[in-house]
Design an enzyme around this catalytic site. Structure first.
Site, PDB file in Angstrom:
ATOM      1  N   HIS A 119       0.866  -1.189   0.000  1.00  0.00           N
ATOM      2  CA  HIS A 119       0.000   0.000   0.000  1.00  0.00           C
ATOM      3  C   HIS A 119       0.900   1.235   0.000  1.00  0.00           C
ATOM      4  O   HIS A 119       0.815   2.107   0.854  1.00  0.00           O
ATOM      5  CB  HIS A 119      -0.924  -0.006   1.222  1.00  0.00           C
ATOM      6  CG  HIS A 119      -2.177   0.817   1.039  1.00  0.00           C
ATOM      7  ND1 HIS A 119      -3.450   0.314   1.155  1.00  0.00           N
ATOM      8  CD2 HIS A 119      -2.316   2.139   0.745  1.00  0.00           C
ATOM      9  CE1 HIS A 119      -4.334   1.298   0.964  1.00  0.00           C
ATOM     10  NE2 HIS A 119      -3.674   2.402   0.696  1.00  0.00           N
ATOM     11  N   GLU A 164      -4.115  -0.430  -5.620  1.00  0.00           N
ATOM     12  CA  GLU A 164      -4.229   0.659  -6.581  1.00  0.00           C
ATOM     13  C   GLU A 164      -2.949   0.957  -7.366  1.00  0.00           C
ATOM     14  O   GLU A 164      -2.332   2.032  -7.223  1.00  0.00           O
ATOM     15  CB  GLU A 164      -4.712   1.928  -5.884  1.00  0.00           C
ATOM     16  CG  GLU A 164      -6.044   1.753  -5.205  1.00  0.00           C
ATOM     17  CD  GLU A 164      -6.627   3.055  -4.705  1.00  0.00           C
ATOM     18  OE1 GLU A 164      -5.897   4.061  -4.635  1.00  0.00           O
ATOM     19  OE2 GLU A 164      -7.817   3.076  -4.382  1.00  0.00           O
ATOM     20  N   ASN A 291     -11.729  -0.474  -5.153  1.00  0.00           N
ATOM     21  CA  ASN A 291     -11.869   0.720  -4.309  1.00  0.00           C
ATOM     22  C   ASN A 291     -12.730   1.706  -5.077  1.00  0.00           C
ATOM     23  O   ASN A 291     -12.357   2.104  -6.189  1.00  0.00           O
ATOM     24  CB  ASN A 291     -10.499   1.334  -4.000  1.00  0.00           C
ATOM     25  CG  ASN A 291      -9.672   0.450  -3.084  1.00  0.00           C
ATOM     26  OD1 ASN A 291     -10.149  -0.566  -2.597  1.00  0.00           O
ATOM     27  ND2 ASN A 291      -8.433   0.842  -2.843  1.00  0.00           N
ATOM     28  N   TYR A 293     -15.027   5.350  -4.872  1.00  0.00           N
ATOM     29  CA  TYR A 293     -15.340   6.576  -4.129  1.00  0.00           C
ATOM     30  C   TYR A 293     -16.282   7.504  -4.867  1.00  0.00           C
ATOM     31  O   TYR A 293     -17.052   8.243  -4.264  1.00  0.00           O
ATOM     32  CB  TYR A 293     -14.054   7.333  -3.781  1.00  0.00           C
ATOM     33  CG  TYR A 293     -13.238   6.638  -2.713  1.00  0.00           C
ATOM     34  CD1 TYR A 293     -12.328   5.628  -3.041  1.00  0.00           C
ATOM     35  CD2 TYR A 293     -13.388   6.959  -1.369  1.00  0.00           C
ATOM     36  CE1 TYR A 293     -11.589   4.966  -2.072  1.00  0.00           C
ATOM     37  CE2 TYR A 293     -12.657   6.313  -0.380  1.00  0.00           C
ATOM     38  CZ  TYR A 293     -11.754   5.322  -0.742  1.00  0.00           C
ATOM     39  OH  TYR A 293     -11.024   4.669   0.216  1.00  0.00           O
ATOM     40  N   GLU A 362     -12.437  -0.785  -0.553  1.00  0.00           N
ATOM     41  CA  GLU A 362     -12.472   0.557   0.052  1.00  0.00           C
ATOM     42  C   GLU A 362     -13.672   1.329  -0.456  1.00  0.00           C
ATOM     43  O   GLU A 362     -13.967   1.272  -1.660  1.00  0.00           O
ATOM     44  CB  GLU A 362     -11.221   1.393  -0.296  1.00  0.00           C
ATOM     45  CG  GLU A 362      -9.979   1.067   0.461  1.00  0.00           C
ATOM     46  CD  GLU A 362      -8.826   1.982   0.081  1.00  0.00           C
ATOM     47  OE1 GLU A 362      -9.039   3.160  -0.263  1.00  0.00           O
ATOM     48  OE2 GLU A 362      -7.687   1.473   0.079  1.00  0.00           O
TER      49      GLU A 362
HETATM   50  C1  GI1 Z   1      -9.648   8.333  -5.791  1.00  0.00           C
HETATM   51  O1  GI1 Z   1      -9.875   7.475  -4.703  1.00  0.00           O
HETATM   52  C2  GI1 Z   1      -8.976   6.387  -4.642  1.00  0.00           C
HETATM   53  O2  GI1 Z   1      -9.586   5.245  -5.139  1.00  0.00           O
HETATM   54  C3  GI1 Z   1      -8.541   6.185  -3.235  1.00  0.00           C
HETATM   55  C4  GI1 Z   1      -9.021   6.770  -2.101  1.00  0.00           C
HETATM   56  N1  GI1 Z   1      -8.248   6.287  -1.095  1.00  0.00           N
HETATM   57  C5  GI1 Z   1      -7.319   5.437  -1.612  1.00  0.00           C
HETATM   58  N2  GI1 Z   1      -7.533   5.360  -2.919  1.00  0.00           N
HETATM   59  C6  GI1 Z   1      -6.202   4.797  -0.865  1.00  0.00           C
HETATM   60  O3  GI1 Z   1      -6.214   3.395  -1.083  1.00  0.00           O
HETATM   61  C7  GI1 Z   1      -6.262   5.114   0.615  1.00  0.00           C
HETATM   62  O4  GI1 Z   1      -4.972   4.918   1.150  1.00  0.00           O
HETATM   63  C8  GI1 Z   1      -6.778   6.559   0.808  1.00  0.00           C
HETATM   64  O5  GI1 Z   1      -6.675   6.955   2.156  1.00  0.00           O
HETATM   65  C9  GI1 Z   1      -8.246   6.606   0.341  1.00  0.00           C
HETATM   66  C10 GI1 Z   1      -8.924   7.940   0.603  1.00  0.00           C
HETATM   67  O6  GI1 Z   1      -8.357   8.918  -0.218  1.00  0.00           O
END
Ligand code: GI1
Length: 455
Positions: A119, A164, A291, A293, A362
């Site tokens: 990570h 990611e 993941n 968002y 996530e």
């Molecule tokens: C654009 O969003 C990404 O998929 C993403 C969002 N996030 C992530 N990847 C990471 O995997 C985490 O470490 C971050 O803390 C978390 C929140 O930002």
């Protein structure tokens, strides 16, 4: 109303550099994020992961909180620089012992440990030798994965090789807003290739080591929508989906890079010279972590400006894509809230690999939390975001998509990369002065939702 399968996995997620602290304890050596965070101007307020949530010393308390929340699983990452401090060579037994303690504490509380092997905290000596631009880093990753899998295979329920690779490659080697802060344009696709190669070599090494635990990878997938059905906007959406999603999905699940993306970025010849790696990259896996968002509406730029002016040097192809503000509600990160996009990306992966188990590894949101006079955090915005995306998971299950679990990002407020501690994603608040943990309203909601859905 559709119910979730009885064996649906409800979890929370974190990552080593974001929560552990203890960056120089028990043999850990610097990662690229230790270096990047110490580079003036790179991280908000000059914040670092030196202490973070002090999870290295408080993991038992954090696992107990998860048990109280009633979650089934905990997705955490192993810090490569704790286990193989120089990236290759000597193994640090104290590092392996720490993660064994975390995993055993989870198991004692009935919480399944899911490990992410990488990570983003790459041992600095490997970056000094070329980082992910170098093929040797892929080989070093496979050896680190084998070592960790051999040492902890009896206590880890599932293994995720990379978190990611898009962020590692495009934000680390093109936009430069993540470690190692390089701005190399399309050479960042070479890093993407070596990350994927490292994934494949690691899967092969862990399979050879034996064991039954499922192996997978986590991708950040972007739900992409064209602003209109004009040819120019559809072309922009093709480009965005190509560089954001298919550059990774296709080699992993189809054993071939998307030709349009390579043509867009002028990298066709470079990848053709490495086509023998595709069989390794496409090594069969047991699940894909996604993941999710936000969803992105994109259009062709009218004035040729780059898609995201906030990025000092845009990622490859971004000069031909503009992200459009649809007026949707946004989180504190400025990310639009589109729960339906979660179903879209799950369906996109399912279409590529029917039947491959999928996990949301996530999903979460950042908001400017306020602590009430009673010490409570009534984070209604985060609760609403969480509820909407849990219902999107329900919709995915109702449509027959092979969604097997959901991990909320994040268990704890933590070090949010270039935003430092300015952005809070936790369903549990961390007071960084005292390290006191306080379950937020969103955490209570998640606890009650899981209990109700489990029946
Ligand atoms: C654009 O969003 C990404 O998929 C993403 C969002 N996030 C992530 N990847 C990471 O995997 C985490 O470490 C971050 O803390 C978390 C929140 O930002």
């Amino acid at each position: 109303m559709t119910t979730f399968p009885a064996d649906f996995v409800w979890g929370t997620a974190t990552a080593s550099y974001q929560i552990e602290g203890a960056v120089a304890e028990d043999g850990r050596r610097p990662s690229t994020w230790d270096t990047f965070a110490r580079t003036p101007g790179k991280v908000w307020n000059g914040d670092t992961g030196d202490v973070a949530c002090d999870h290295y010393h408080r993991f038992a308390e954090d696992v107990a909180i998860m048990a109280d929340l009633g979650v089934d699983a905990y997705r955490f990452s192993v810090a490569w620089p704790r286990v193989v401090p120089e990236g290759t060579g000597a193994v640090n037994q104290a590092g392996l012992d720490f993660y064994r303690r975390v995993a055993e504490t989870c198991l004692e509380h009935g919480v399944q440990p899911y490990v992410t092997l990488y990570h983003w905290d790459l041992p600095q000596p490997l970056e000094d030798a070329g980082g992910w631009l170098s093929r040797s880093t892929a080989e070093a990753f496979a050896e680190y994965a084998r070592i960790t899998h051999e040492a902890l295979g009896d206590v880890i329920g599932s293994w995720i090789t990379l978190n990611e690779p898009w962020c590692s490659a495009l934000l680390g080697y093109a936009a430069g807003v993540h470690a190692p802060g390089q701005q190399l344009g399309t050479r960042s696709l070479e890093a993407a290739h070596h990350l994927l190669l490292g994934h494949g070599l690691a899967v092969q090494a862990m399979r050879a080591d034996g064991g039954e635990a499922p192996l997978g990878i986590t991708l950040n997938l972007h739900a992409v929508r064209a602003a209109s059905d004009s040819e120019a906007d559809l072309e922009a959406a093709r480009r965005y989906d190509g560089l954001g999603n298919r550059l990774f999905l296709d080699p992993l699940l189809r054993g071939a890079y998307p030709e349009d993306v390579l043509a867009d970025t002028g990298t066709t010849e470079w990848f053709a010279e490495r086509s023998d790696d595709l069989a390794t990259i496409a090594e069969p896996i047991d699940f894909i972590g996604i993941n999710y968002y936000s969803a992105h509406t994109v259009a062709a730029p009218e004035d040729g400006r780059f898609s995201d002016p906030s990025l000092p040097t845009p990622t490859p192809g971004s000069e031909r894509v503009v992200t459009v503000d649809t007026g949707a509600e946004k989180t504190q990160m400025g990310w639009e809230i589109h729960p339906d996009g979660l179903v879209d990306v799950l369906a996109q992966v399912h279409a590529l690999a029917p039947g491959l188990p999928l996990y949301v590894t996530e999903n979460g949101s950042a908001w400017p939390d306020e602590v009430g006079p009673d010490g409570r955090v009534e984070d209604e915005d985060r609760r609403r975001y969480l509820e909407a995306h849990l219902e999107a998971c329900r919709e995915a299950v109702a449509r027959g998509l092979p969604l097997k679990g959901y991990f909320c990002w994040s268990l704890l407020d933590n070090f949010e990369w270039a935003f430092g501690y300015d952005r809070r994603f936790g369903i549990v608040r961390v007071d960084y002065e005292t390290q006191q943990r306080t379950v937020k309203r969103s955490g209570e909601f998640y606890r009650d939702f899981v209990a109700r859905e489990r029946g």
